[in-house]
Design a protein around this motif. Sequence first.
Motif, PDB file in Angstrom:
ATOM      1  N   ALA A   1       0.855  -1.238  -0.038  1.00 21.26           N
ATOM      2  CA  ALA A   1      -0.149  -0.067  -0.063  1.00 21.26           C
ATOM      3  C   ALA A   1       1.079   1.123   0.025  1.00 21.26           C
ATOM      4  O   ALA A   1       0.475   2.294  -0.667  1.00 21.26           O
ATOM      5  N   TRP A   2       2.105   1.190   0.811  1.00 20.18           N
ATOM      6  CA  TRP A   2       2.740   2.224   0.762  1.00 20.18           C
ATOM      7  C   TRP A   2       3.308   2.518  -0.615  1.00 20.18           C
ATOM      8  O   TRP A   2       3.614   3.779  -1.149  1.00 20.18           O
ATOM      9  N   TYR A   3       3.936   1.495  -1.361  1.00 20.81           N
ATOM     10  CA  TYR A   3       4.431   1.645  -2.614  1.00 20.81           C
ATOM     11  C   TYR A   3       3.528   2.152  -3.567  1.00 20.81           C
ATOM     12  O   TYR A   3       3.727   3.170  -4.351  1.00 20.81           O
ATOM     13  N   LEU A   4       2.312   1.856  -3.671  1.00 26.67           N
ATOM     14  CA  LEU A   4       1.281   2.245  -4.291  1.00 26.67           C
ATOM     15  C   LEU A   4       0.776   3.810  -4.031  1.00 26.67           C
ATOM     16  O   LEU A   4       0.618   4.723  -4.941  1.00 26.67           O
ATOM     17  N   GLU A   5       0.392   3.996  -2.868  1.00 24.54           N
ATOM     18  CA  GLU A   5       0.085   5.436  -2.249  1.00 24.54           C
ATOM     19  C   GLU A   5       1.156   6.605  -2.665  1.00 24.54           C
ATOM     20  O   GLU A   5       0.766   7.727  -2.636  1.00 24.54           O
ATOM     21  N   SER A   6       2.321   5.905  -2.501  1.00 23.90           N
ATOM     22  CA  SER A   6       3.697   6.897  -2.746  1.00 23.90           C
ATOM     23  C   SER A   6       3.678   7.530  -4.327  1.00 23.90           C
ATOM     24  O   SER A   6       4.358   8.372  -4.391  1.00 23.90           O
ATOM     25  N   GLY A   7       2.940   6.639  -4.982  1.00 28.25           N
ATOM     26  CA  GLY A   7       2.870   7.028  -6.423  1.00 28.25           C
ATOM     27  C   GLY A   7       4.294   6.363  -7.192  1.00 28.25           C
ATOM     28  O   GLY A   7       4.576   6.594  -8.218  1.00 28.25           O
ATOM     29  N   LEU A   8       5.020   5.522  -6.585  1.00 31.23           N
ATOM     30  CA  LEU A   8       6.157   4.982  -7.090  1.00 31.23           C
ATOM     31  C   LEU A   8       5.729   3.860  -8.156  1.00 31.23           C
ATOM     32  O   LEU A   8       6.414   3.642  -8.991  1.00 31.23           O
ATOM     33  N   VAL A   9       4.733   3.234  -7.725  1.00 28.39           N
ATOM     34  CA  VAL A   9       4.319   2.135  -8.727  1.00 28.39           C
ATOM     35  C   VAL A   9       2.812   2.461  -8.900  1.00 28.39           C
ATOM     36  O   VAL A   9       2.047   2.811  -8.126  1.00 28.39           O
ATOM     37  N   ASP A  10       2.308   1.747 -10.322  1.00 29.15           N
ATOM     38  CA  ASP A  10       0.592   1.921 -10.497  1.00 29.15           C
ATOM     39  C   ASP A  10       0.127   0.434  -9.929  1.00 29.15           C
ATOM     40  O   ASP A  10      -0.942   0.148  -9.519  1.00 29.15           O
ATOM     41  N   SER A  11       1.168  -0.633 -10.027  1.00 32.56           N
ATOM     42  CA  SER A  11       0.613  -1.955  -9.629  1.00 32.56           C
ATOM     43  C   SER A  11       1.865  -2.583  -8.983  1.00 32.56           C
ATOM     44  O   SER A  11       2.957  -2.442  -9.389  1.00 32.56           O
TER      45      SER A  11
END
Length: 187
Positions: free
Chosen positions: A39-49
């Motif tokens: 969730a952090w990776y997604l919410e940070s905008g780092l990844v889309d999936s």
Amino acid sequence: MNLNHVFVCGHPALDFAATLRARRSTRFEMFVTPERLNAWYLESGLVDSVTPGDEDDVREATAVREAIYRLVTDRRLGEGFDAEALDTVNAAARRPPVTPQLTENGRLTVATSAQALATVARQAVELLSGPDVPLMKECGNPECTRVYIDRSRGTRRQWCGMESCGNKIKAAAYRARKKTSPAVSAH
């Protein structure tokens, strides 16, 4: 304390390091499950999936996060880097990072947890070797241990964020002043 990830530090590596909150007191861990890490990776905008992770991904991310926090602290205090923390971050940064792809609908970034972590480690390398080092400050809230980039005019910012810490501190100071000021009598 709520489980929402917060992005107030002005740099993704600092936001990542801040996922262990209140380090000097209650120590509140945000990466309690592989899902919370992703969730952090997604919410940070780092990844889309991001592909589903496991407990090993959480352990590795936590180790890299702690190494980043140590290096940030070393740099902020003007000390030499801790050798073990340096090795941990550099090893993670050497791994394959997130790679964006172009699609008919624009950019799409699909990654594994390991690729996302490698990208965060690379961001930490860029931060700690770049021009923003003198702007790193620890939040003025004694309960908070977030480090942020102070880009305010005159670099006078005192807290990681007004919503998260500034309002709490200001409200507490106001209540303390009200308690100590003598009551106004109506004569």
